[in-house]
Design a protein around this motif. Structure first.
Motif, PDB file in Angstrom:
ATOM      1  N   LEU A 232       0.859  -1.180   0.000  1.00  0.00           N
ATOM      2  CA  LEU A 232       0.000   0.000   0.000  1.00  0.00           C
ATOM      3  C   LEU A 232       0.894   1.228   0.000  1.00  0.00           C
ATOM      4  O   LEU A 232       1.826   1.317   0.805  1.00  0.00           O
ATOM      5  CB  LEU A 232      -0.870   0.035   1.268  1.00  0.00           C
ATOM      6  CG  LEU A 232      -1.819  -1.144   1.495  1.00  0.00           C
ATOM      7  CD1 LEU A 232      -2.516  -0.987   2.852  1.00  0.00           C
ATOM      8  CD2 LEU A 232      -2.856  -1.213   0.378  1.00  0.00           C
ATOM      9  N   LEU A 233       0.629   2.175  -0.901  1.00  0.00           N
ATOM     10  CA  LEU A 233       1.314   3.457  -0.864  1.00  0.00           C
ATOM     11  C   LEU A 233       0.294   4.462  -0.346  1.00  0.00           C
ATOM     12  O   LEU A 233      -0.719   4.722  -1.007  1.00  0.00           O
ATOM     13  CB  LEU A 233       1.806   3.837  -2.268  1.00  0.00           C
ATOM     14  CG  LEU A 233       2.649   5.104  -2.340  1.00  0.00           C
ATOM     15  CD1 LEU A 233       3.981   4.920  -1.620  1.00  0.00           C
ATOM     16  CD2 LEU A 233       2.914   5.496  -3.797  1.00  0.00           C
ATOM     17  N   CYS A 234       0.558   4.987   0.841  1.00  0.00           N
ATOM     18  CA  CYS A 234      -0.429   5.830   1.513  1.00  0.00           C
ATOM     19  C   CYS A 234       0.117   7.252   1.601  1.00  0.00           C
ATOM     20  O   CYS A 234       1.214   7.458   2.135  1.00  0.00           O
ATOM     21  CB  CYS A 234      -0.704   5.328   2.929  1.00  0.00           C
ATOM     22  SG  CYS A 234      -0.980   3.556   3.010  1.00  0.00           S
ATOM     23  N   LEU A 288       3.671   6.620   3.429  1.00  0.00           N
ATOM     24  CA  LEU A 288       3.991   5.338   4.040  1.00  0.00           C
ATOM     25  C   LEU A 288       3.875   4.268   2.962  1.00  0.00           C
ATOM     26  O   LEU A 288       2.936   4.284   2.157  1.00  0.00           O
ATOM     27  CB  LEU A 288       3.022   5.000   5.177  1.00  0.00           C
ATOM     28  CG  LEU A 288       3.070   5.834   6.445  1.00  0.00           C
ATOM     29  CD1 LEU A 288       2.031   5.308   7.439  1.00  0.00           C
ATOM     30  CD2 LEU A 288       4.457   5.836   7.084  1.00  0.00           C
ATOM     31  N   LEU A 289       4.846   3.394   2.950  1.00  0.00           N
ATOM     32  CA  LEU A 289       4.804   2.242   2.053  1.00  0.00           C
ATOM     33  C   LEU A 289       4.646   1.028   2.968  1.00  0.00           C
ATOM     34  O   LEU A 289       5.531   0.713   3.764  1.00  0.00           O
ATOM     35  CB  LEU A 289       6.120   2.196   1.267  1.00  0.00           C
ATOM     36  CG  LEU A 289       6.390   1.017   0.343  1.00  0.00           C
ATOM     37  CD1 LEU A 289       5.242   0.790  -0.630  1.00  0.00           C
ATOM     38  CD2 LEU A 289       7.674   1.277  -0.447  1.00  0.00           C
ATOM     39  N   ILE A 290       3.481   0.406   2.883  1.00  0.00           N
ATOM     40  CA  ILE A 290       3.155  -0.679   3.818  1.00  0.00           C
ATOM     41  C   ILE A 290       3.052  -1.992   3.052  1.00  0.00           C
ATOM     42  O   ILE A 290       2.293  -2.081   2.090  1.00  0.00           O
ATOM     43  CB  ILE A 290       1.819  -0.390   4.544  1.00  0.00           C
ATOM     44  CG1 ILE A 290       1.914   0.944   5.303  1.00  0.00           C
ATOM     45  CG2 ILE A 290       1.452  -1.533   5.487  1.00  0.00           C
ATOM     46  CD1 ILE A 290       0.597   1.410   5.901  1.00  0.00           C
ATOM     47  N   THR A 291       3.841  -2.970   3.456  1.00  0.00           N
ATOM     48  CA  THR A 291       3.764  -4.295   2.821  1.00  0.00           C
ATOM     49  C   THR A 291       3.028  -5.257   3.748  1.00  0.00           C
ATOM     50  O   THR A 291       3.241  -5.255   4.960  1.00  0.00           O
ATOM     51  CB  THR A 291       5.180  -4.840   2.538  1.00  0.00           C
ATOM     52  OG1 THR A 291       5.887  -3.897   1.734  1.00  0.00           O
ATOM     53  CG2 THR A 291       5.111  -6.172   1.791  1.00  0.00           C
ATOM     54  N   ILE A 292       2.144  -6.021   3.146  1.00  0.00           N
ATOM     55  CA  ILE A 292       1.409  -7.053   3.884  1.00  0.00           C
ATOM     56  C   ILE A 292       1.734  -8.376   3.197  1.00  0.00           C
ATOM     57  O   ILE A 292       1.655  -8.464   1.977  1.00  0.00           O
ATOM     58  CB  ILE A 292      -0.127  -6.829   3.748  1.00  0.00           C
ATOM     59  CG1 ILE A 292      -0.542  -5.411   4.134  1.00  0.00           C
ATOM     60  CG2 ILE A 292      -0.907  -7.902   4.476  1.00  0.00           C
ATOM     61  CD1 ILE A 292      -0.667  -5.161   5.603  1.00  0.00           C
ATOM     62  N   ASP A 293       2.122  -9.394   3.947  1.00  0.00           N
ATOM     63  CA  ASP A 293       2.220 -10.710   3.314  1.00  0.00           C
ATOM     64  C   ASP A 293       1.408 -11.725   4.103  1.00  0.00           C
ATOM     65  O   ASP A 293       0.947 -11.426   5.212  1.00  0.00           O
ATOM     66  CB  ASP A 293       3.675 -11.158   3.108  1.00  0.00           C
ATOM     67  CG  ASP A 293       4.412 -11.437   4.396  1.00  0.00           C
ATOM     68  OD1 ASP A 293       3.759 -11.648   5.441  1.00  0.00           O
ATOM     69  OD2 ASP A 293       5.650 -11.458   4.366  1.00  0.00           O
ATOM     70  N   GLY A 294       1.189 -12.885   3.508  1.00  0.00           N
ATOM     71  CA  GLY A 294       0.359 -13.870   4.195  1.00  0.00           C
ATOM     72  C   GLY A 294       0.312 -15.188   3.458  1.00  0.00           C
ATOM     73  O   GLY A 294       0.994 -15.383   2.458  1.00  0.00           O
TER      74      GLY A 294
END
Lengths: 474, 474
Positions: A232-234, A288-294
């Motif tokens: 996500l680029l916020c 903010l650059l937010i990475t989510i993995d799963g």
């Protein structure tokens, strides 16, 4: 302590080194030594020439070199890829640079135990390349992952982009073979996930910047590879808005992102210009650059929607989703190229590696803006917001004369570090102290604590042979 | 080293102690000292009487006590709740037991930084009780969580039931205030998530079993509290089937469970008899208790269905789901009461805390069965399979005479530890070496590594005042 406690290399010692590692593996031609006189610190003042570089292949050879160096009182400076940022691999008292580039084997991938054993000269990125298809991955991810050596990562306790979720290098080191400063080969830990048999020497050695031992084998714990990820680029109007959401993301959503990177406007702008990218939303002052993995795409989508919503509720101007590798890479390139972008402006830089409590980031960044104005320099700030680890890159303005820059920088650093100490922070979160930050260490560390560290170094390295003059003087 | 290097407590020293901590807080009445002569090791041979117990309230008082003890050459043994299992809190040379029970304040919950700062005498469970409703939790979870002190957890680097996903105590300690063996008060770390300023003394101190410092303030990193959890009780026909699924769960599903506990049939049977529970499936020889937690019920259900399916595919007889607190508690009670159940059979026990590479668990357990037969003792095995950390409880059969048991046990332990070393394992994963396992340490640790540990102890504690005779002799 003065360097005159050391001897210089004689032709006889060179010959002995050649006997240990083989003739082609000792470099003493002055023209070829220059590249081993520095790491990635841009300032040439931190460089120092070695008298020779040796390239051993085995622990036994390193042991012989250490014994020789102790007999002859020659300092040994271990070196990996030379991608460090604190001068840790710089031979400040001359002597021998011990280069680990030939110790570059992946010794074993143990799928059943979820462990990998490697030599120190393996490029960090190679580890995950080799693991591709096994369902396993190594979670360390320094920004220099494509060039740095795993041995250097362990010596510096490298952090990097994924530490919010996965922690830093030290969390994954379960076993070490090393050569001690006096030349003994020892083995610690193994393929075990818990171990309380005696003091935790592995953790003491991780991050000891090559002053307590030279790693010759490293066993790393692997994790199940996440099967999907998204970024996500916020965009936020203010730094305060961007930063104040960081702990809220984790506490309100219960989700721990893989990465939460922060970039201020000037850092993004410089990188976008460099990459010929356009920046959306001229009024966005922070990103903010937010990475989510799963475990799968569905789980990741579920999580990024929750986190994205939390960002919008906290006042984000916009949240862009990058849920395929091409777009993710494009977004991360902005983050990764900030350094290169500023190298075009000036090579006169000091790359700081501050860490503060997360709650203190807005205050820290506001203070950095004042400091930049006061000293008339550029200070883009960016970095690993999820850890409170902010890279402040102090850059000389092109029109500022060299002498003024030389005069300004030490004063600026002192003010910066005093601020950091006052905020309960530390002057290095992942780059290390080396010799670049040595004189500032007492600003963030109890003098009695430094004495306890010195006591360990003295006890383990009575002749002060291994990487002397780093972290502290004896 | 002999105990005659120490002096005994004189009335004058007792008076000085009373001046430091206050008159009511020095215990020297022999009748009241007995309870401080042992920890939870069942064997009374490991006990030793202190000459006095002091109950300080502040770091400054502890500093004064340490200085006095160094002047007078009196050994100091720090003690938390006394729930240890390796004799770490036992004053084997007499002298003073320094009890941390009055240092029991939760100093600060910092929600924004996701940190808690506590004194060492806080009961571990209280931390999560105090955090209830904040969306945060402390991930440490030793089996003695309701009685043990957090200071003891840090001193022993306690593991426990949730380490598969969350790791052990050391992962969460970001800051320490401590008193050194010579009486200096120092502060390390803080509320920062990364810190490479000098050697990692925090990690060296964590697990040092009270031999290198006495903690007076502990700052712990908190995590977002999982909002849902469920347990799977999986029955298998053979141990090998049960164990071989452990790494597969993680690699094939990409899911890291919170806990993967193993129990063999005799352990389950004993506990069920004790609790008046019935065991399903008479042909089940091994059970896994798998906990899954996550951000919400939907995510947890998704994960436990995947893991449950993987267990069935790997040959589980049956998988029971416990997805509400009452059922979960019922299942965990079986695991938690194994110890109590065997206490009914005999108090003559040796509770071992083996850790082996996960892949070696089946071989280890098969060998334990042979050892039990050979020496004619009971050895139920159970524990934290997800970490390879197996508790083998060696129990005297009721009809075995004491003398035979006394003769048998050392031989059995030696054979057991030799097996562990051969399998690449360690003789303690979470309970520590203390004085119980001291003489066996060289079986799993390089002699040169022990020398490096000794060098640290000598450098930091020149008079060998703080918890002498633990881990190794000097």
């Amino acid at each position: 302590m003065a360097s005159n406690r050391y001897n210089t290399l004689s032709p006889s010692i060179i010959r002995q080194l050649e006997q240990i590692v083989g003739e082609g593996f000792v470099i003493y031609d002055p023209d070829k030594l220059q590249q081993y006189s520095h790491d990635e610190i841009p300032d040439p003042h931190y460089a120092h020439m070695p008298e020779a570089v040796v390239r051993p292949r085995t622990a036994r050879e390193i042991s012989e070199i250490m014994k020789l160096a102790n007999r002859e009182r020659i300092p040994i400076t271990p070196r990996g890829a030379g991608s460090g940022l604190s001068g840790g691999a710089v031979p400040i008292y001359g002597g021998i640079v011990l280069l680990c580039d030939r110790m570059n084997k992946i010794i074993e991938i143990d799928r059943e135990n979820m462990m990998i054993t490697v030599e120190p000269g393996v490029i960090t990125n190679e580890i995950n390349e080799k693991l591709s298809g096994t369902g396993l991955f190594y979670a360390g991810y320094p920004m220099s992952v494509e060039t740095c050596f795993i041995g250097g990562n362990v010596a510096e306790n490298a952090g990097g982009g994924k530490a919010v979720k996965y922690g830093v290098t030290g969390r994954y080191v379960t076993g070490l073979e090393l050569v001690t400063p006096t030349g003994k080969i020892i083995t610690l830990g193994g393929k075990v996930l818990k171990d309380v048999c005696g003091y935790n020497l592995i953790s003491l050695l991780v991050g000891s910047e090559g002053t307590l031992g030279i790693f010759t084998k490293i066993t790393l714990k692997l994790l199940p590879a996440p099967k999907a990820s998204a970024d996500l680029l916020c965009l936020f109007k203010t730094t305060r808005q961007a930063i104040s959401i960081v702990p809220k993301i984790m506490t309100s959503t219960g989700i721990t992102p893989t990465a939460i990177e922060f970039m201020d406007r000037q850092a993004v702008e410089a990188s976008c210009n460099y990459l010929n990218e356009t920046i959306p939303h001229a009024d966005a002052q922070a990103m903010l650059l937010i990475t989510i993995d799963g475990a799968d795409e569905q789980a990741v989508q579920r999580d990024y929607e929750i986190v994205g919503k939390a960002c919008m509720e906290a006042g984000a101007i916009e949240v862009f989703v990058a849920d395929n590798p091409t777009t993710s890479q494009r977004v991360w390139r902005i983050r990764q190229n900030i350094g290169e972008a500023y190298n075009l402006i000036s090579h006169d830089q000091s790359n700081e590696d501050i860490v503060v409590p997360i709650s203190a980031i807005p205050e820290f960044i506001a203070a950095m803006e004042s400091i930049a104005q006061k000293y008339d320099v550029l200070i883009p700030t960016y970095g690993h917001a999820g850890d409170g680890n902010i890279h402040a890159r102090i850059v000389k303005k092109p029109d500022c004369p060299q002498e003024k820059w030389r005069e300004t920088l030490p004063k600026l650093l002192e003010e910066l570090y005093r601020l950091v100490a006052w905020l309960g922070g530390k002057i290095s979160g992942e780059h290390g102290i080396g010799h670049k930050r040595k004189k500032y260490l007492p600003m963030v560390l109890d003098q009695n604590a430094i004495e306890l560290m010195r006591a360990i170094k003295r006890a383990w390295d009575p002749n002060n042979i291994l990487n002397p003059g780093k972290i502290f003087d004896l």
